[in-house]
Design a protein around this motif. Structure first.
Motif, PDB file in Angstrom:
ATOM      1  N   UNK A   1      64.713  52.281  29.228  1.00  0.00           N
ATOM      2  CA  UNK A   1      63.915  53.514  29.280  1.00  0.00           C
ATOM      3  C   UNK A   1      64.115  54.244  30.598  1.00  0.00           C
ATOM      4  N   UNK A   2      65.376  54.317  31.027  1.00  0.00           N
ATOM      5  CA  UNK A   2      65.794  55.017  32.245  1.00  0.00           C
ATOM      6  C   UNK A   2      65.262  54.377  33.526  1.00  0.00           C
ATOM      7  N   UNK A   3      64.679  53.187  33.428  1.00  0.00           N
ATOM      8  CA  UNK A   3      64.206  52.467  34.609  1.00  0.00           C
ATOM      9  C   UNK A   3      65.150  51.301  34.892  1.00  0.00           C
ATOM     10  N   UNK A   4      65.612  51.190  36.124  1.00  0.00           N
ATOM     11  CA  UNK A   4      66.535  50.116  36.492  1.00  0.00           C
ATOM     12  C   UNK A   4      65.813  48.775  36.429  1.00  0.00           C
ATOM     13  N   UNK A   5      66.392  47.818  35.733  1.00  0.00           N
ATOM     14  CA  UNK A   5      65.805  46.490  35.630  1.00  0.00           C
ATOM     15  C   UNK A   5      65.930  45.739  36.952  1.00  0.00           C
ATOM     16  N   UNK A   6      64.871  45.056  37.326  1.00  0.00           N
ATOM     17  CA  UNK A   6      64.902  44.276  38.576  1.00  0.00           C
ATOM     18  C   UNK A   6      65.752  43.019  38.416  1.00  0.00           C
ATOM     19  N   UNK A   7      65.781  42.480  37.201  1.00  0.00           N
ATOM     20  CA  UNK A   7      66.598  41.312  36.900  1.00  0.00           C
ATOM     21  C   UNK A   7      67.645  41.691  35.856  1.00  0.00           C
ATOM     22  N   UNK A   8      68.878  41.164  35.974  1.00  0.00           N
ATOM     23  CA  UNK A   8      69.889  41.468  34.954  1.00  0.00           C
ATOM     24  C   UNK A   8      69.427  40.995  33.574  1.00  0.00           C
ATOM     25  N   UNK A   9      69.855  41.656  32.516  1.00  0.00           N
ATOM     26  CA  UNK A   9      69.501  41.217  31.161  1.00  0.00           C
ATOM     27  C   UNK A   9      70.185  39.905  30.821  1.00  0.00           C
ATOM     28  N   UNK A  10      69.748  39.309  29.729  1.00  0.00           N
ATOM     29  CA  UNK A  10      70.377  38.073  29.263  1.00  0.00           C
ATOM     30  C   UNK A  10      71.595  38.422  28.429  1.00  0.00           C
ATOM     31  N   UNK A  11      72.684  37.697  28.697  1.00  0.00           N
ATOM     32  CA  UNK A  11      73.936  37.897  27.982  1.00  0.00           C
ATOM     33  C   UNK A  11      74.258  36.678  27.136  1.00  0.00           C
ATOM     34  N   UNK A  12      74.956  36.895  26.041  1.00  0.00           N
ATOM     35  CA  UNK A  12      75.712  35.834  25.384  1.00  0.00           C
ATOM     36  C   UNK A  12      77.149  36.324  25.292  1.00  0.00           C
ATOM     37  N   UNK A  13      78.101  35.391  25.229  1.00  0.00           N
ATOM     38  CA  UNK A  13      79.491  35.805  25.386  1.00  0.00           C
ATOM     39  C   UNK A  13      80.439  34.979  24.527  1.00  0.00           C
ATOM     40  N   UNK A  14      81.520  35.648  24.117  1.00  0.00           N
ATOM     41  CA  UNK A  14      82.686  34.985  23.549  1.00  0.00           C
ATOM     42  C   UNK A  14      83.844  35.299  24.483  1.00  0.00           C
TER      43      UNK A  14
END
Length: 201
Positions: A64-77
């Motif tokens: 919502x246009x607000x910078x997150x203080x913590x990075x989001x959670x990722x999953x990866x291949x």
């Protein structure tokens, strides 16, 4: 969710891989990185995941246009499957699955991509394409806000690729998808938007 990449640069041993890259990615559609080998696709994905640090510039994650203080959670291949080869596919999924998902649920997920009779076999007995499907299923059952995939459908024949891409889209559930690919057909099947990394001069 939005990813804002500003003036991003990365070099290895003095050789630039990314130079002053600016991008904005959001969750409206899958994003497909399509550029020649060596153009920095894998490096960009590793920077998103926090596995590498940029030489210059920054990556911001916004809600919502607000910078997150913590990075989001990722999953990866990753390009490599990175499976525990002595474990069954179910046991591999258990290691990263979202809390509250039972082994039976994970088996049902795997049975959408693999034959039932191989779900208790160690992964080292699998073909490359079968291992790939386990890696993809693991990423889709892990808790995450952003799914990153580096050439995820390598080793799958045309029919299986369509089935696996359909599975991925069905399991996104609002998550952002950023995938590197060389195949225009995969972009079309994903309904993705192409991002071409600029060549370095």
């Amino acid at each position: 969710m939005k990813i804002k990449i500003s003036h991003l640069s990365k070099s290895y041993d003095g050789t630039p891989v990314l130079n002053d890259l600016n991008l904005e990615l959001d969750e409206r559609q899958p994003w497909c990185l399509m550029s020649p080998s060596g153009s920095g696709k894998t490096t960009l994905l590793r920077l998103l995941l926090g596995l590498e640090q940029p030489d210059h510039g920054e990556i911001c994650f916004l809600e919502n246009e607000t910078i997150l203080k913590q990075p989001p959670r990722f999953s990866a291949v990753f390009q490599e499957n990175r499976l525990c080869e002595a474990f069954s596919p179910t046991e591999n999924l258990v290691l990263g699955a979202q809390k509250g998902i039972s082994r039976q649920q994970l088996r049902r997920e795997l049975s959408l991509l693999l034959p039932e009779d191989c779900l208790d076999r160690p992964v080292y007995t699998f073909s490359g394409g079968m291992k790939r499907r386990v890696a993809i299923c693991r990423a889709m059952t892990a808790p995450s806000q952003i799914v990153v995939m580096d050439e995820p459908f390598t080793g799958l024949d045309a029919d299986m690729r369509k089935n696996v891409i359909r599975y991925v889209l069905d399991r996104l559930e609002g998550r952002m998808l950023v995938a590197a690919t060389h195949q225009r057909e995969e972009v079309e099947l994903l309904g993705g938007r192409v991002v071409e990394l600029p060549p370095l001069h």
